[in-house]
Write a protein that holds these residues in place. Structure first.
Motif, PDB file in Angstrom:
ATOM      1  N   THR A 199       0.788  -1.196   0.079  1.00 55.72           N
ATOM      2  CA  THR A 199       0.069  -0.045   0.138  1.00 55.72           C
ATOM      3  C   THR A 199       0.774   1.309  -0.106  1.00 55.72           C
ATOM      4  N   ASP A 200       0.269   2.385  -0.447  1.00 56.72           N
ATOM      5  CA  ASP A 200       1.092   3.714  -0.202  1.00 56.72           C
ATOM      6  C   ASP A 200       0.544   4.709   0.877  1.00 56.72           C
ATOM      7  N   THR A 201      -0.413   3.872   1.634  1.00 57.91           N
ATOM      8  CA  THR A 201      -1.047   4.686   2.588  1.00 57.91           C
ATOM      9  C   THR A 201      -0.022   4.804   3.780  1.00 57.91           C
ATOM     10  N   PRO A 202       0.070   5.842   4.472  1.00 57.77           N
ATOM     11  CA  PRO A 202       1.339   6.177   5.447  1.00 57.77           C
ATOM     12  C   PRO A 202       1.311   5.144   6.512  1.00 57.77           C
ATOM     13  N   VAL A 203       2.351   4.922   7.114  1.00 57.22           N
ATOM     14  CA  VAL A 203       2.541   3.963   8.151  1.00 57.22           C
ATOM     15  C   VAL A 203       3.116   4.787   9.282  1.00 57.22           C
ATOM     16  N   ALA A 204       2.345   4.527  10.612  1.00 52.44           N
ATOM     17  CA  ALA A 204       2.672   5.277  11.591  1.00 52.44           C
ATOM     18  C   ALA A 204       3.016   3.836  12.792  1.00 52.44           C
ATOM     19  N   VAL A 205       4.339   4.110  13.496  1.00 47.06           N
ATOM     20  CA  VAL A 205       4.597   3.095  14.190  1.00 47.06           C
ATOM     21  C   VAL A 205       4.516   3.617  15.664  1.00 47.06           C
ATOM     22  N   GLY A 206       3.972   2.687  16.519  1.00 53.72           N
ATOM     23  CA  GLY A 206       3.557   2.849  18.112  1.00 53.72           C
ATOM     24  C   GLY A 206       3.830   1.697  18.766  1.00 53.72           C
ATOM     25  N   LEU A 207       3.866   1.940  20.147  1.00 56.53           N
ATOM     26  CA  LEU A 207       4.275   0.844  21.301  1.00 56.53           C
ATOM     27  C   LEU A 207       5.677   1.102  21.764  1.00 56.53           C
ATOM     28  N   GLY A 208       6.172   1.789  22.442  1.00 56.46           N
ATOM     29  CA  GLY A 208       7.558   1.610  22.882  1.00 56.46           C
ATOM     30  C   GLY A 208       8.198   3.019  22.749  1.00 56.46           C
ATOM     31  N   VAL A 209       7.849   3.747  21.772  1.00 55.47           N
ATOM     32  CA  VAL A 209       8.572   4.996  21.714  1.00 55.47           C
ATOM     33  C   VAL A 209       8.336   6.198  22.810  1.00 55.47           C
ATOM     34  N   SER A 210       9.570   6.626  23.313  1.00 53.97           N
ATOM     35  CA  SER A 210       9.332   7.680  24.511  1.00 53.97           C
ATOM     36  C   SER A 210      10.420   8.675  24.491  1.00 53.97           C
ATOM     37  N   THR A 211      11.594   8.560  23.776  1.00 56.38           N
ATOM     38  CA  THR A 211      12.696   9.735  23.864  1.00 56.38           C
ATOM     39  C   THR A 211      12.775  10.321  22.514  1.00 56.38           C
ATOM     40  N   PRO A 212      13.303  11.350  22.306  1.00 57.68           N
ATOM     41  CA  PRO A 212      13.780  12.101  21.259  1.00 57.68           C
ATOM     42  C   PRO A 212      14.672  10.957  20.149  1.00 57.68           C
ATOM     43  N   SER A 229       2.441   6.201  25.955  1.00 58.56           N
ATOM     44  CA  SER A 229       2.634   5.959  27.503  1.00 58.56           C
ATOM     45  C   SER A 229       3.588   7.087  28.136  1.00 58.56           C
ATOM     46  N   ALA A 230       4.598   7.425  27.429  1.00 57.88           N
ATOM     47  CA  ALA A 230       5.544   8.453  27.923  1.00 57.88           C
ATOM     48  C   ALA A 230       4.779   9.834  28.165  1.00 57.88           C
ATOM     49  N   LEU A 231       3.879  10.134  27.659  1.00 58.58           N
ATOM     50  CA  LEU A 231       3.024  11.437  27.788  1.00 58.58           C
ATOM     51  C   LEU A 231       2.065  10.983  29.121  1.00 58.58           C
ATOM     52  N   VAL A 232       1.460  10.000  29.037  1.00 58.16           N
ATOM     53  CA  VAL A 232       0.500   9.837  30.032  1.00 58.16           C
ATOM     54  C   VAL A 232       1.327   9.576  31.435  1.00 58.16           C
ATOM     55  N   VAL A 250       3.606  22.229  31.764  1.00 57.79           N
ATOM     56  CA  VAL A 250       5.006  22.356  31.589  1.00 57.79           C
ATOM     57  C   VAL A 250       5.817  21.245  31.255  1.00 57.79           C
ATOM     58  N   ALA A 251       5.617  20.229  32.026  1.00 60.23           N
ATOM     59  CA  ALA A 251       6.390  19.352  31.749  1.00 60.23           C
ATOM     60  C   ALA A 251       6.180  18.324  30.427  1.00 60.23           C
ATOM     61  N   LEU A 252       4.833  18.330  30.177  1.00 60.48           N
ATOM     62  CA  LEU A 252       4.196  17.740  29.036  1.00 60.48           C
ATOM     63  C   LEU A 252       4.576  18.462  27.710  1.00 60.48           C
ATOM     64  N   ARG A 253       4.569  19.724  27.802  1.00 62.33           N
ATOM     65  CA  ARG A 253       5.165  20.436  26.806  1.00 62.33           C
ATOM     66  C   ARG A 253       6.513  20.305  26.522  1.00 62.33           C
ATOM     67  N   GLY A 254       7.369  20.130  27.349  1.00 60.65           N
ATOM     68  CA  GLY A 254       8.948  19.775  27.241  1.00 60.65           C
ATOM     69  C   GLY A 254       9.198  18.528  26.607  1.00 60.65           C
ATOM     70  N   ILE A 255       8.198  17.505  27.130  1.00 63.46           N
ATOM     71  CA  ILE A 255       8.490  16.061  26.523  1.00 63.46           C
ATOM     72  C   ILE A 255       8.066  16.308  24.960  1.00 63.46           C
ATOM     73  N   VAL A 256       6.908  16.821  24.649  1.00 59.17           N
ATOM     74  CA  VAL A 256       6.453  16.839  23.318  1.00 59.17           C
ATOM     75  C   VAL A 256       7.558  17.656  22.292  1.00 59.17           C
ATOM     76  N   ALA A 257       7.904  18.920  22.882  1.00 59.36           N
ATOM     77  CA  ALA A 257       8.864  19.527  22.095  1.00 59.36           C
ATOM     78  C   ALA A 257      10.119  18.772  21.798  1.00 59.36           C
ATOM     79  N   GLY A 258      10.584  17.851  22.690  1.00 58.13           N
ATOM     80  CA  GLY A 258      11.949  17.140  22.589  1.00 58.13           C
ATOM     81  C   GLY A 258      11.458  15.673  21.547  1.00 58.13           C
ATOM     82  N   LEU A 259      10.338  15.324  21.523  1.00 52.87           N
ATOM     83  CA  LEU A 259       9.758  14.203  20.519  1.00 52.87           C
ATOM     84  C   LEU A 259       9.581  14.851  19.121  1.00 52.87           C
ATOM     85  N   ALA A 260       9.193  16.241  19.064  1.00 51.76           N
ATOM     86  CA  ALA A 260       8.998  16.897  17.765  1.00 51.76           C
ATOM     87  C   ALA A 260      10.107  17.072  17.091  1.00 51.76           C
TER      88      ALA A 260
END
Length: 273
Positions: A199-212, A229-232, A250-260
């Motif tokens: 397929t050409d449909t995008p593939v997103a991977v989950g389960l286990g990712v927690s760090t940049p 899980s890392a966000l929760v 603030v903590a949540l924003r910091g984690i998301v910024a690192g992942l982004a």
């Protein structure tokens, strides 16, 4: 949602998908938290519909979902949470097991999700063979229907899932439940390659990712990186520590910024697209 993946591909990066359950630490707190995800760099936000018998969720997400249920979260609250994300301009998906949709009413759920500005839904326990009514309802409502594949999926199963998935395909990086892990595992890259063969449909991977660093690794071969899980865990730890909602945000924003930042510096592995 396809436009989000297309723009990210044009930029040579992956999409960051962030997950949080609605209603935790409260309905208002959950709304503030998902808005923080959208504002801190998540390209897509998954809003979890808390459910009493989750088969895919690990202990961290279960703990937050159980707390949300004890505090009286409703499906209407979930839709309000979706709406709060949608008004930011970031696509919002509902992650839900099938039973709550069936109890709410298949057509009604699709209609009300679309009315809230939702982009679609992920249904981890709905087999494609039994998804006819849901596919019809989501098509009528203009929603994406996201299905899952796993390392154990046969090639025929991958093709079957690909035929009904819209928006993206959720690739579970390994067998088991959600949760942070030290390593994502080589199975994820192989599964992504196998899905791309059908397929050409995008593939997103989950389960286990927690760090940049893990986000950058997965972004090297997948179209999307899903983090839950890392966000929760950040919200759970803030509540247990007695932190005020502002500190948790603030903590949540910091984690998301690192992942982004991680998905914007992919480690070359398997070319996307």
């Amino acid at each position: 949602m396809s436009q989000v993946f297309a723009r990210a591909r044009a930029d040579g990066r992956a999409v960051l998908v962030g997950y949080l359950p609605a209603g935790f630490p409260s309905v208002a707190g959950g709304i503030a938290a998902v808005r923080a995800l959208a504002e801190a760099g998540a390209d897509v936000v998954e809003v979890g519909l808390p459910y009493s018998d989750p088969t895919m969720d690990g202990p961290v997400i279960q703990a937050a979902s159980d707390a949300a249920l004890r505090r009286g979260v409703t499906t209407a609250d979930v839709l309000r949470t979706v709406e709060a994300v949608a008004v930011t301009g970031v696509p919002a998906l509902v992650m839900t097991y099938w039973n709550p949709i069936e109890r709410y009413g298949v057509d009604a759920f699709a209609r009300d999700l679309a009315a809230a500005g939702g982009a679609g839904a992920i249904t981890p326990d709905l087999p494609p063979e039994e998804a006819g009514p849901w596919l019809a309802a989501t098509a009528d409502a203009g929603l994406d229907s996201v299905f899952l594949v796993a390392p154990s999926s046969t090639d025929a199963r991958l093709a079957r899932v690909a035929a009904v998935s819209k928006g993206f395909i959720y690739a579970a990086s390994l067998m088991g439940v959600t949760g942070t892990r030290e390593r994502v595992g080589a199975q994820a890259a192989d599964l992504t390659r196998r899905v791309r063969a059908v397929t050409d449909t995008p593939v997103a991977v989950g389960l286990g990712v927690s760090t940049p660093e893990q986000a950058a690794e997965v972004a090297g071969f997948a179209d999307g990186v899903i983090v839950g899980s890392a966000l929760v865990k950040a919200l759970l730890e803030a509540e247990r520590a007695g932190a005020d909602p502002g500190e948790a945000e603030v903590a949540l924003r910091g984690i998301v910024a690192g992942l982004a930042a991680g998905v914007r510096r992919p480690e070359p592995s398997v070319p996307r697209g």
